[in-house]
Design a protein around this motif. Structure first.
Motif, PDB file in Angstrom:
ATOM      1  N   ALA A  63      39.992 -42.031  15.137  1.00 27.32           N
ATOM      2  CA  ALA A  63      39.348 -42.939  16.086  1.00 27.32           C
ATOM      3  C   ALA A  63      37.885 -42.552  16.226  1.00 27.32           C
ATOM      4  O   ALA A  63      37.566 -41.373  16.198  1.00 27.32           O
ATOM      5  CB  ALA A  63      40.054 -42.879  17.435  1.00 27.32           C
ATOM      6  N   PRO A  64      36.939 -43.478  16.361  1.00 31.36           N
ATOM      7  CA  PRO A  64      37.148 -44.913  16.481  1.00 31.36           C
ATOM      8  C   PRO A  64      37.318 -45.645  15.149  1.00 31.36           C
ATOM      9  O   PRO A  64      37.810 -46.748  15.110  1.00 31.36           O
ATOM     10  CB  PRO A  64      35.898 -45.409  17.188  1.00 31.36           C
ATOM     11  CG  PRO A  64      34.822 -44.485  16.719  1.00 31.36           C
ATOM     12  CD  PRO A  64      35.517 -43.145  16.528  1.00 31.36           C
ATOM     13  N   ASN A  65      36.879 -45.053  14.047  1.00 34.81           N
ATOM     14  CA  ASN A  65      37.187 -45.715  12.769  1.00 34.81           C
ATOM     15  C   ASN A  65      37.108 -44.707  11.638  1.00 34.81           C
ATOM     16  O   ASN A  65      36.381 -43.729  11.696  1.00 34.81           O
ATOM     17  CB  ASN A  65      36.299 -46.932  12.515  1.00 34.81           C
ATOM     18  CG  ASN A  65      34.856 -46.590  12.239  1.00 34.81           C
ATOM     19  OD1 ASN A  65      34.545 -45.525  11.731  1.00 34.81           O
ATOM     20  ND2 ASN A  65      33.964 -47.482  12.552  1.00 34.81           N
ATOM     21  N   GLY A  66      37.912 -44.981  10.631  1.00 34.48           N
ATOM     22  CA  GLY A  66      37.938 -44.115   9.462  1.00 34.48           C
ATOM     23  C   GLY A  66      39.333 -43.588   9.193  1.00 34.48           C
ATOM     24  O   GLY A  66      40.234 -43.684  10.030  1.00 34.48           O
ATOM     25  N   GLY A  71      40.126 -33.142   5.222  1.00 36.11           N
ATOM     26  CA  GLY A  71      39.135 -33.217   6.300  1.00 36.11           C
ATOM     27  C   GLY A  71      38.058 -34.252   6.066  1.00 36.11           C
ATOM     28  O   GLY A  71      37.392 -34.677   7.010  1.00 36.11           O
ATOM     29  N   ASP A  72      37.852 -34.670   4.812  1.00 32.04           N
ATOM     30  CA  ASP A  72      36.887 -35.737   4.540  1.00 32.04           C
ATOM     31  C   ASP A  72      37.335 -37.001   5.262  1.00 32.04           C
ATOM     32  O   ASP A  72      38.536 -37.263   5.401  1.00 32.04           O
ATOM     33  CB  ASP A  72      36.794 -36.032   3.045  1.00 32.04           C
ATOM     34  CG  ASP A  72      36.044 -34.964   2.259  1.00 32.04           C
ATOM     35  OD1 ASP A  72      35.443 -34.066   2.881  1.00 32.04           O
ATOM     36  OD2 ASP A  72      36.056 -35.047   1.020  1.00 32.04           O
ATOM     37  N   VAL A  73      36.364 -37.796   5.699  1.00 30.85           N
ATOM     38  CA  VAL A  73      36.658 -39.052   6.387  1.00 30.85           C
ATOM     39  C   VAL A  73      36.112 -40.209   5.555  1.00 30.85           C
ATOM     40  O   VAL A  73      34.919 -40.250   5.243  1.00 30.85           O
ATOM     41  CB  VAL A  73      36.048 -39.076   7.807  1.00 30.85           C
ATOM     42  CG1 VAL A  73      36.306 -40.424   8.480  1.00 30.85           C
ATOM     43  CG2 VAL A  73      36.610 -37.939   8.649  1.00 30.85           C
ATOM     44  N   ILE A  74      36.990 -41.128   5.206  1.00 33.52           N
ATOM     45  CA  ILE A  74      36.616 -42.304   4.425  1.00 33.52           C
ATOM     46  C   ILE A  74      36.389 -43.455   5.380  1.00 33.52           C
ATOM     47  O   ILE A  74      37.262 -43.789   6.188  1.00 33.52           O
ATOM     48  CB  ILE A  74      37.722 -42.653   3.406  1.00 33.52           C
ATOM     49  CG1 ILE A  74      37.961 -41.473   2.470  1.00 33.52           C
ATOM     50  CG2 ILE A  74      37.353 -43.920   2.629  1.00 33.52           C
ATOM     51  CD1 ILE A  74      39.198 -41.614   1.600  1.00 33.52           C
ATOM     52  N   THR A  75      35.184 -44.057   5.308  1.00 39.36           N
ATOM     53  CA  THR A  75      34.840 -45.161   6.212  1.00 39.36           C
ATOM     54  C   THR A  75      34.644 -46.490   5.491  1.00 39.36           C
ATOM     55  O   THR A  75      34.602 -47.532   6.143  1.00 39.36           O
ATOM     56  CB  THR A  75      33.568 -44.832   7.022  1.00 39.36           C
ATOM     57  OG1 THR A  75      32.509 -44.511   6.106  1.00 39.36           O
ATOM     58  CG2 THR A  75      33.817 -43.660   7.964  1.00 39.36           C
ATOM     59  N   LYS A  76      34.514 -46.455   4.169  1.00 37.12           N
ATOM     60  CA  LYS A  76      34.413 -47.685   3.379  1.00 37.12           C
ATOM     61  C   LYS A  76      35.063 -47.476   2.028  1.00 37.12           C
ATOM     62  O   LYS A  76      35.021 -46.387   1.472  1.00 37.12           O
ATOM     63  CB  LYS A  76      32.947 -48.096   3.149  1.00 37.12           C
ATOM     64  CG  LYS A  76      32.272 -48.739   4.331  1.00 37.12           C
ATOM     65  CD  LYS A  76      30.828 -49.073   4.020  1.00 37.12           C
ATOM     66  CE  LYS A  76      30.709 -50.469   3.485  1.00 37.12           C
ATOM     67  NZ  LYS A  76      29.308 -50.890   3.312  1.00 37.12           N
ATOM     68  N   ALA A  77      35.656 -48.551   1.514  1.00 36.92           N
ATOM     69  CA  ALA A  77      36.184 -48.582   0.146  1.00 36.92           C
ATOM     70  C   ALA A  77      35.545 -49.796  -0.498  1.00 36.92           C
ATOM     71  O   ALA A  77      35.881 -50.934  -0.152  1.00 36.92           O
ATOM     72  CB  ALA A  77      37.699 -48.682   0.140  1.00 36.92           C
ATOM     73  N   GLY A  78      34.589 -49.560  -1.391  1.00 35.70           N
ATOM     74  CA  GLY A  78      33.793 -50.670  -1.909  1.00 35.70           C
ATOM     75  C   GLY A  78      32.986 -51.259  -0.761  1.00 35.70           C
ATOM     76  O   GLY A  78      32.279 -50.537  -0.068  1.00 35.70           O
ATOM     77  N   THR A  79      33.149 -52.544  -0.525  1.00 36.05           N
ATOM     78  CA  THR A  79      32.430 -53.196   0.577  1.00 36.05           C
ATOM     79  C   THR A  79      33.297 -53.344   1.823  1.00 36.05           C
ATOM     80  O   THR A  79      32.827 -53.843   2.837  1.00 36.05           O
ATOM     81  CB  THR A  79      31.930 -54.589   0.142  1.00 36.05           C
ATOM     82  OG1 THR A  79      33.059 -55.381  -0.239  1.00 36.05           O
ATOM     83  CG2 THR A  79      30.942 -54.485  -1.010  1.00 36.05           C
ATOM     84  N   THR A 106      32.908 -44.520   0.746  1.00 35.48           N
ATOM     85  CA  THR A 106      31.903 -43.896   1.596  1.00 35.48           C
ATOM     86  C   THR A 106      32.621 -42.809   2.376  1.00 35.48           C
ATOM     87  O   THR A 106      33.601 -43.082   3.084  1.00 35.48           O
ATOM     88  CB  THR A 106      31.250 -44.919   2.541  1.00 35.48           C
ATOM     89  OG1 THR A 106      30.640 -45.940   1.741  1.00 35.48           O
ATOM     90  CG2 THR A 106      30.192 -44.267   3.416  1.00 35.48           C
ATOM     91  N   VAL A 107      32.141 -41.574   2.225  1.00 34.41           N
ATOM     92  CA  VAL A 107      32.857 -40.399   2.731  1.00 34.41           C
ATOM     93  C   VAL A 107      31.914 -39.524   3.538  1.00 34.41           C
ATOM     94  O   VAL A 107      30.767 -39.289   3.145  1.00 34.41           O
ATOM     95  CB  VAL A 107      33.425 -39.581   1.542  1.00 34.41           C
ATOM     96  CG1 VAL A 107      34.116 -38.320   2.025  1.00 34.41           C
ATOM     97  CG2 VAL A 107      34.378 -40.435   0.715  1.00 34.41           C
ATOM     98  N   SER A 108      32.421 -39.028   4.669  1.00 35.01           N
ATOM     99  CA  SER A 108      31.694 -38.025   5.468  1.00 35.01           C
ATOM    100  C   SER A 108      32.468 -36.726   5.403  1.00 35.01           C
ATOM    101  O   SER A 108      33.701 -36.727   5.458  1.00 35.01           O
ATOM    102  CB  SER A 108      31.579 -38.468   6.925  1.00 35.01           C
ATOM    103  OG  SER A 108      30.816 -39.638   7.033  1.00 35.01           O
TER     104      SER A 108
END
Length: 108
Positions: A31-34, A54-62, A87-89
């Motif tokens: 939360a809140p997203n990912g 532990g990596d957080v993925i927030t986008k896959a492609g677009t 997209t990974v943090s």
């Protein structure tokens, strides 16, 4: 989802079996997203791309990844062996693009 169904149906008609894309991670909603990675399968597409627990993925492609279900849907809608940029943090670091060539598994 309809594109996934069509692709799988076409494969079943042509070959008698179908494949679906596989990233090779287990994730949980952050939360809140990912989607936070809780495990990475050895030898998987994710491992090959350097993704870590532990990596957080927030986008896959677009597509925005707001939760673990959204990541699963995004990967399942992709073709096996296709290239996807996630997209990974990691930790407190800034989000970064991570190119991944998806694996495949028999569709069930």
């Amino acid at each position: 989802p309809i594109n996934q169904v069509k692709r799988i149906a076409d494969e079943l008609i042509a070959d008698g079996h179908a494949q679906q894309a596989q990233l090779g991670v287990t994730v949980e909603t952050l939360a809140p997203n990912g989607a936070r990675i809780v495990s990475v399968a050895p030898g998987s597409a994710a491992a090959g791309a350097g993704l870590q627990v532990g990596d957080v993925i927030t986008k896959a492609g677009t597509q925005l990844v707001q939760d673990s279900d959204a990541l699963v849907a995004a990967i399942n809608s992709a073709a096996p062996k296709s290239a996807v940029t996630l997209t990974v943090s990691r930790g407190a670091g800034a989000p970064r693009p991570v190119p991944v060539t998806l694996g495949s598994v028999d569709a069930s």
